[in-house]
Scaffold this motif. Structure first.
Motif, PDB file in Angstrom:
ATOM      1  N   TYR A 131      12.275 -18.854  18.170  1.00 13.82           N
ATOM      2  CA  TYR A 131      11.066 -18.873  17.312  1.00 13.82           C
ATOM      3  C   TYR A 131      11.897 -18.271  15.921  1.00 13.82           C
ATOM      4  O   TYR A 131      13.020 -17.835  15.820  1.00 13.82           O
ATOM      5  CB  TYR A 131      10.223 -17.854  17.663  1.00 13.82           C
ATOM      6  CG  TYR A 131      10.596 -16.319  17.754  1.00 13.82           C
ATOM      7  CD1 TYR A 131      10.536 -15.377  16.820  1.00 13.82           C
ATOM      8  CD2 TYR A 131      11.198 -15.886  19.022  1.00 13.82           C
ATOM      9  CE1 TYR A 131      10.785 -14.092  17.001  1.00 13.82           C
ATOM     10  CE2 TYR A 131      11.601 -14.595  19.032  1.00 13.82           C
ATOM     11  CZ  TYR A 131      11.337 -13.558  18.045  1.00 13.82           C
ATOM     12  OH  TYR A 131      11.713 -12.234  18.246  1.00 13.82           O
ATOM     13  N   PHE A 133      10.676 -16.306  11.873  1.00 15.49           N
ATOM     14  CA  PHE A 133       9.574 -15.278  11.479  1.00 15.49           C
ATOM     15  C   PHE A 133      10.275 -14.956   9.980  1.00 15.49           C
ATOM     16  O   PHE A 133      11.396 -15.405   9.583  1.00 15.49           O
ATOM     17  CB  PHE A 133       9.335 -14.372  12.234  1.00 15.49           C
ATOM     18  CG  PHE A 133      10.261 -13.387  12.289  1.00 15.49           C
ATOM     19  CD1 PHE A 133      10.663 -12.279  11.317  1.00 15.49           C
ATOM     20  CD2 PHE A 133      11.247 -13.306  13.051  1.00 15.49           C
ATOM     21  CE1 PHE A 133      11.419 -11.360  11.510  1.00 15.49           C
ATOM     22  CE2 PHE A 133      12.323 -12.368  13.319  1.00 15.49           C
ATOM     23  CZ  PHE A 133      12.490 -11.353  12.443  1.00 15.49           C
ATOM     24  N   LEU A 161       8.990  -8.359  19.016  1.00 11.72           N
ATOM     25  CA  LEU A 161       8.506  -9.679  18.933  1.00 11.72           C
ATOM     26  C   LEU A 161       8.605 -10.475  19.830  1.00 11.72           C
ATOM     27  O   LEU A 161       7.695 -11.404  20.152  1.00 11.72           O
ATOM     28  CB  LEU A 161       9.283 -10.387  17.580  1.00 11.72           C
ATOM     29  CG  LEU A 161       9.302  -9.642  16.248  1.00 11.72           C
ATOM     30  CD1 LEU A 161       9.931 -10.342  15.326  1.00 11.72           C
ATOM     31  CD2 LEU A 161       7.761  -9.391  15.988  1.00 11.72           C
ATOM     32  N   GLN A 199      -0.248 -15.740  15.227  1.00 12.58           N
ATOM     33  CA  GLN A 199      -0.035 -15.425  13.986  1.00 12.58           C
ATOM     34  C   GLN A 199      -0.867 -14.201  13.497  1.00 12.58           C
ATOM     35  O   GLN A 199      -0.206 -13.343  12.751  1.00 12.58           O
ATOM     36  CB  GLN A 199      -0.831 -16.758  13.222  1.00 12.58           C
ATOM     37  CG  GLN A 199      -0.319 -16.679  11.781  1.00 12.58           C
ATOM     38  CD  GLN A 199       1.075 -17.007  11.539  1.00 12.58           C
ATOM     39  OE1 GLN A 199       2.018 -16.205  11.350  1.00 12.58           O
ATOM     40  NE2 GLN A 199       1.508 -18.234  11.842  1.00 12.58           N
ATOM     41  N   ARG A 201      -1.080 -11.391  15.237  1.00 16.55           N
ATOM     42  CA  ARG A 201      -0.422 -10.256  15.794  1.00 16.55           C
ATOM     43  C   ARG A 201       0.832 -10.084  14.871  1.00 16.55           C
ATOM     44  O   ARG A 201       1.255  -8.913  14.467  1.00 16.55           O
ATOM     45  CB  ARG A 201       0.204 -10.525  17.186  1.00 16.55           C
ATOM     46  CG  ARG A 201      -0.957 -10.645  18.167  1.00 16.55           C
ATOM     47  CD  ARG A 201      -0.519 -10.845  19.684  1.00 16.55           C
ATOM     48  NE  ARG A 201       0.090  -9.628  20.121  1.00 16.55           N
ATOM     49  CZ  ARG A 201       0.315  -9.652  21.463  1.00 16.55           C
ATOM     50  NH1 ARG A 201       0.270 -10.913  22.277  1.00 16.55           N
ATOM     51  NH2 ARG A 201       1.073  -8.538  21.713  1.00 16.55           N
ATOM     52  N   PHE A 202       1.440 -11.129  14.486  1.00 17.93           N
ATOM     53  CA  PHE A 202       2.778 -11.068  13.328  1.00 17.93           C
ATOM     54  C   PHE A 202       1.782 -10.512  11.886  1.00 17.93           C
ATOM     55  O   PHE A 202       2.767  -9.608  11.279  1.00 17.93           O
ATOM     56  CB  PHE A 202       3.259 -12.593  13.147  1.00 17.93           C
ATOM     57  CG  PHE A 202       4.406 -12.648  13.977  1.00 17.93           C
ATOM     58  CD1 PHE A 202       5.515 -12.618  13.871  1.00 17.93           C
ATOM     59  CD2 PHE A 202       4.020 -12.789  15.621  1.00 17.93           C
ATOM     60  CE1 PHE A 202       6.751 -12.808  14.856  1.00 17.93           C
ATOM     61  CE2 PHE A 202       4.910 -13.171  16.435  1.00 17.93           C
ATOM     62  CZ  PHE A 202       6.204 -13.274  16.315  1.00 17.93           C
ATOM     63  N   SER A 203       0.882 -11.040  11.455  1.00 14.68           N
ATOM     64  CA  SER A 203       0.331 -10.665  10.255  1.00 14.68           C
ATOM     65  C   SER A 203      -0.055  -8.884  10.088  1.00 14.68           C
ATOM     66  O   SER A 203       0.172  -8.524   9.263  1.00 14.68           O
ATOM     67  CB  SER A 203      -1.044 -11.451   9.913  1.00 14.68           C
ATOM     68  OG  SER A 203      -0.469 -12.823   9.950  1.00 14.68           O
ATOM     69  N   LEU A 207       4.204  -9.629   9.062  1.00 14.64           N
ATOM     70  CA  LEU A 207       5.096 -10.768   9.499  1.00 14.64           C
ATOM     71  C   LEU A 207       4.446 -12.165   9.244  1.00 14.64           C
ATOM     72  O   LEU A 207       3.156 -12.110   9.509  1.00 14.64           O
ATOM     73  CB  LEU A 207       6.236 -10.647  10.436  1.00 14.64           C
ATOM     74  CG  LEU A 207       7.093  -9.274  10.485  1.00 14.64           C
ATOM     75  CD1 LEU A 207       7.887  -9.444  11.784  1.00 14.64           C
ATOM     76  CD2 LEU A 207       7.896  -9.531   9.448  1.00 14.64           C
ATOM     77  N   SER A 208       4.963 -13.203   9.156  1.00 17.99           N
ATOM     78  CA  SER A 208       4.514 -14.610   9.609  1.00 17.99           C
ATOM     79  C   SER A 208       5.345 -15.216  10.566  1.00 17.99           C
ATOM     80  O   SER A 208       6.561 -15.397  10.271  1.00 17.99           O
ATOM     81  CB  SER A 208       4.382 -15.353   8.252  1.00 17.99           C
ATOM     82  OG  SER A 208       4.150 -16.600   8.332  1.00 17.99           O
ATOM     83  N   LEU A 209       4.843 -15.726  11.444  1.00 18.61           N
ATOM     84  CA  LEU A 209       5.574 -16.658  12.505  1.00 18.61           C
ATOM     85  C   LEU A 209       5.489 -18.166  11.915  1.00 18.61           C
ATOM     86  O   LEU A 209       4.566 -18.606  11.947  1.00 18.61           O
ATOM     87  CB  LEU A 209       4.661 -16.548  13.951  1.00 18.61           C
ATOM     88  CG  LEU A 209       5.377 -17.556  14.950  1.00 18.61           C
ATOM     89  CD1 LEU A 209       6.829 -16.802  15.368  1.00 18.61           C
ATOM     90  CD2 LEU A 209       4.534 -17.207  16.040  1.00 18.61           C
TER      91      LEU A 209
END
Length: 340
Positions: A131, A133, A161, A199, A201-203, A207-209
């Motif tokens: 992945y 990010f 992550l 998305q 969970r990353f935001s 962060l951005s996946l």
């Protein structure tokens, strides 16, 4: 002159970060000396600079060269109650954040994930892939993740992550209810759905996946062997082909096992021949049972029509020469005169 140079050296005039470490966040070392008002702040492409005053996030700068003054440090000016036109050195923490895309980070299941498959029932699956990010919101990331460290690399967050990615993909596959045999044809679709699902969970941490790839989803070795056997049986089709397949398999296994020698080859061939004989006997018995009623019917028909066949044992009831019915205790045929 020396004293003047010493005092001048205590003031930072150029603030920049030459990123060659691949770090996510870097704190500029300005702890023991102050930043000169009017100093140059150089923020390169794919970087963001953040000024922090006594632990509180103040001003954020994007790419470009900035001359520090009260005009472009409005939050820092307010926090310090500077008068308009302040032109003295000041102290602040400066953080540079790397906004590039961090690619080729691996994910994989540490332990098998138990799933329910519509064809095989309860199974254990493993999967792996990669992945990418990037930092989407530098303020949120700096506040929630970075803390007060000097340098923050991807190693400090990769474990978190990876766990999030594995959890999301496992949940997605379970909800999709796609048979294991059809998963390989759905990797691209599942990857896109996983990006959308993860998305948020990353935001939440800034962060951005940007991408996610499912490279493989596999079953335990023993289950894969059973699938291979089933496929082999389907390909074999009939008994003759299956016997040929079994013989070839025995020869192959014996060749791969040099310690077994001729004994291993003989055992494999013997097992294949024994199975063939058993199957052949079953078919023969089935054919024999089916033929018995036909044979009895044929005998009855022959007897009614005057067949010359005689039952074994006892006196004869028909002449062996002409086929006429004989009277009891007769030694010569009354029709042809032959001796009985």
């Amino acid at each position: 002159m020396g004293l003047f140079d010493f005092i001048k050296g205590q003031f930072i005039e150029v603030i920049e970060w030459m990123d060659d470490t691949g770090a996510l966040v870097y704190r500029f070392p300005a702890y023991d000396h102050a930043i000169k008002m009017g100093a140059k702040l150089v923020v390169r492409e794919s970087q963001t600079a953040i000024f922090v005053n006594e632990g509180q996030i103040a001003d954020v700068f994007g790419p470009g060269t900035h001359t520090l003054s009260t005009q472009n440090l409005p939050v820092l000016t307010t926090l310090n109650s500077w008068k308009y036109g302040f032109n003295s050195p000041f102290k602040a923490d400066v953080y540079f954040l790397n906004m590039t895309n961090f690619t080729d980070h691996k994910w994989g299941t540490t332990n098998p994930v138990i799933m329910r498959d519509p064809e095989f029932g309860i199974i254990r699956m493993r999967g792996f892939g990669n992945y990418s990010f990037r930092i989407h919101d530098p303020v949120v990331f700096l506040k929630d993740i970075f803390g007060t460290k000097q340098v923050f690399t991807t190693d400090g967050i990769s474990g978190f992550l990876k766990s999030a990615v594995v959890s999301g993909i496992s949940d997605l596959i379970g909800e999709a209810k796609i048979p294991v045999a059809d998963l390989a044809s759905s990797y691209n679709e599942l990857s896109r759905l996983a990006v959308d699902k993860l998305q948020d969970r990353f935001s939440a941490i800034g962060l951005s996946l940007t991408s996610l790839t499912i490279e493989n989803i596999s079953l335990p070795a023993e289950v894969e062997q059973m699938i291979d056997r089933k496929s082999s049986m389907n390909i074999a089709g009939n008994l003759d082909n299956y016997m040929k397949y079994q013989t070839a398999e025995a020869i192959r296994e014996a060749a791969n096992n040099p310690d077994g020698g001729a004994a291993g080859t003989g055992a494999g061939l013997g097992a294949g021949m024994a199975m063939g004989q058993m199957m052949g006997q079953m078919f023969s018995q089935m054919n024999g049972k089916g033929a018995e009623p036909q044979q009895s019917a044929a005998q009855a028909s022959a007897q009614e029509g005057g067949s010359t066949s005689q039952p074994s044992g006892g006196s004869k009831k028909f002449c062996s020469e002409c086929g006429s019915k004989l009277a009891e205790n007769v030694k010569f045929c009354s029709e042809c005169g032959s001796k009985i």
